[in-house]
Design an enzyme around this catalytic site. Sequence first.
Site, short mmCIF file in Angstrom:
data_model
loop_
_atom_site.label_atom_id
_atom_site.label_comp_id
_atom_site.label_asym_id
_atom_site.label_seq_id
_atom_site.Cartn_x
_atom_site.Cartn_y
_atom_site.Cartn_z
N LYS A 154 4.21 -16.63 -2.33
CA LYS A 154 5.07 -15.59 -2.92
C LYS A 154 6.13 -15.14 -1.90
O LYS A 154 5.90 -15.21 -0.70
CB LYS A 154 4.24 -14.41 -3.43
CG LYS A 154 3.69 -13.52 -2.35
CD LYS A 154 3.14 -12.21 -2.91
CE LYS A 154 2.66 -11.39 -1.71
NZ LYS A 154 2.08 -10.13 -1.98
N LYS A 159 -5.06 -9.79 4.64
CA LYS A 159 -4.51 -8.92 5.68
C LYS A 159 -5.45 -8.81 6.87
O LYS A 159 -5.00 -8.67 8.00
CB LYS A 159 -4.17 -7.53 5.13
CG LYS A 159 -2.94 -7.52 4.25
CD LYS A 159 -2.35 -6.13 4.13
CE LYS A 159 -1.09 -6.13 3.27
NZ LYS A 159 -0.63 -4.78 2.96
N LYS A 208 8.37 -10.04 2.66
CA LYS A 208 9.18 -9.64 3.80
C LYS A 208 8.51 -9.99 5.12
O LYS A 208 9.15 -10.02 6.17
CB LYS A 208 9.43 -8.14 3.72
CG LYS A 208 10.72 -7.72 4.32
CD LYS A 208 10.68 -6.31 4.84
CE LYS A 208 11.34 -6.25 6.19
NZ LYS A 208 10.61 -5.49 7.16
P1 TYM Z 1 4.10 -3.75 -2.47
O1 TYM Z 1 4.74 -2.66 -1.71
O2 TYM Z 1 3.60 -4.95 -1.72
O3 TYM Z 1 5.07 -4.29 -3.58
C1 TYM Z 1 5.70 -3.41 -4.50
C2 TYM Z 1 5.82 -4.08 -5.86
O4 TYM Z 1 6.56 -5.30 -5.77
C3 TYM Z 1 5.81 -6.37 -6.36
N1 TYM Z 1 6.10 -7.62 -5.63
C4 TYM Z 1 6.46 -8.76 -6.23
N2 TYM Z 1 6.65 -9.07 -7.51
C5 TYM Z 1 7.02 -10.35 -7.79
N3 TYM Z 1 7.21 -11.30 -6.84
C6 TYM Z 1 7.02 -11.02 -5.53
N4 TYM Z 1 7.22 -11.95 -4.60
C7 TYM Z 1 6.63 -9.69 -5.18
N5 TYM Z 1 6.37 -9.09 -3.99
C8 TYM Z 1 6.04 -7.81 -4.30
C9 TYM Z 1 4.35 -5.94 -6.20
O5 TYM Z 1 3.51 -6.60 -7.13
C10 TYM Z 1 4.44 -4.45 -6.45
O6 TYM Z 1 4.43 -4.16 -7.82
N6 TYM Z 1 -0.45 -1.82 -3.27
C11 TYM Z 1 0.92 -1.85 -3.73
C12 TYM Z 1 1.58 -0.48 -3.72
C13 TYM Z 1 0.84 0.58 -4.48
C14 TYM Z 1 0.77 0.71 -5.89
C15 TYM Z 1 -0.01 1.90 -6.11
C16 TYM Z 1 1.24 -0.03 -6.96
C17 TYM Z 1 0.16 1.62 -3.94
N7 TYM Z 1 -0.35 2.42 -4.91
C18 TYM Z 1 -0.30 2.32 -7.40
C19 TYM Z 1 0.96 0.40 -8.24
C20 TYM Z 1 0.19 1.56 -8.46
C21 TYM Z 1 1.72 -2.75 -2.83
O7 TYM Z 1 1.37 -2.99 -1.71
O8 TYM Z 1 2.91 -3.17 -3.37
#
Ligand code: TYM
Length: 329
Positions: free
Chosen positions: A194, A112, A197
Amino acid sequence: MKKTVFSGMQPTGVGQLGNYLGAIKNWVSLQDEYNCLYSVVDLHAITIRQEPDVLRQNSLDLLAMFISCGLDPDKNIIYMQSHYHGHTELAWLLSCYAYFGELSRQAQYKDKSAKNAENVNVGLFSYPVLQAADILLFGTNFVPVGEDQKQHLELSRDIAIRFNNAYGETFAVPEPLIPKTAARVKSLSHPDKKMSKSDDAGSYISLLDPAETVMKKFKRAVTDSETEIRYDPENKPGISNLLEIYAVTNDMTIQAAASEFAGKNYGALKIATAEAVIGKITDPIQSKYFDLAKNVDYLYEIMRKNAARARDLGDKTLQNVKNKIGLIL
Ligand code: TYM
């Protein structure tokens, strides 16, 4: 006593298929067996510059999407991260137990900060500490996430263990729950990456894409120049991605999906995968969503009520941590 589950998602939109298959689908399956908290992590989203009105709308929309995907707002604590100050408060405390070196090694930070070279803010750097706070605040035992969150989870565990070693048993050490299939759904146009969005619209399926759009995107999905359908992520990432999506959407194994399509052509797999996804997301998810999204009063009521439930749980941890550190209560 029921164990605790926590997970979160950034409100950068209503979610794409990877979010659903890699995370939300599993959240739904855990809601009866565990005490679950699922948060719209708006404070994480602002590490990238956001348009204020768009952020507000996206946050509300994502909350509606959580419920539309099957999360019951009475069973689970579904809320906005920013509605409970405990997250940021614990994040500060934990930041004094997290090392510069380990944060510098986080792959997401490196990615990022390269993509947003004009805005490498401190929040982007300390992002995983806030994530550790989210998790540790509630005595979380399990964290259902996609594979890309594995490194952040390891850091949360390291911080918990470090704190426990210094002050005695304080935090449960959380374990990631990463699905066997669809832990990393790939981009439809660049199957080596992966699904995300932040890439071109043709590369991901939005959970709000109409059926025709879903079909068009799958038909255009990049595959390879062979003709054989088999699961081989290394050499056939596009086909393997379609097989994974097909399998997990139909709750079957990859092997079963691969044998169903053995001897068939790529077009058949693309159409069948699109149909399976359409079946999942148009009804009930989208039909429920379009009803709920209009009902703003109801959404506000849910988020207020659930933030209070989160506060009741988290405040106990916060007091305990402050006391152990030596702050006067
Ligand atoms: P975020 O918002 O990017 O994504 C949310 C969840 O979706 C999963 N994910 C995917 N899984 C499979 N294939 C993909 N292409 C894919 N894209 C996204 C992510 O692995 C995630 O589980 N940092 C985290 C948010 C967060 C969080 C937390 C998660 C903040 N605090 C505490 C767990 C516990 C994030 O940016 O996810």
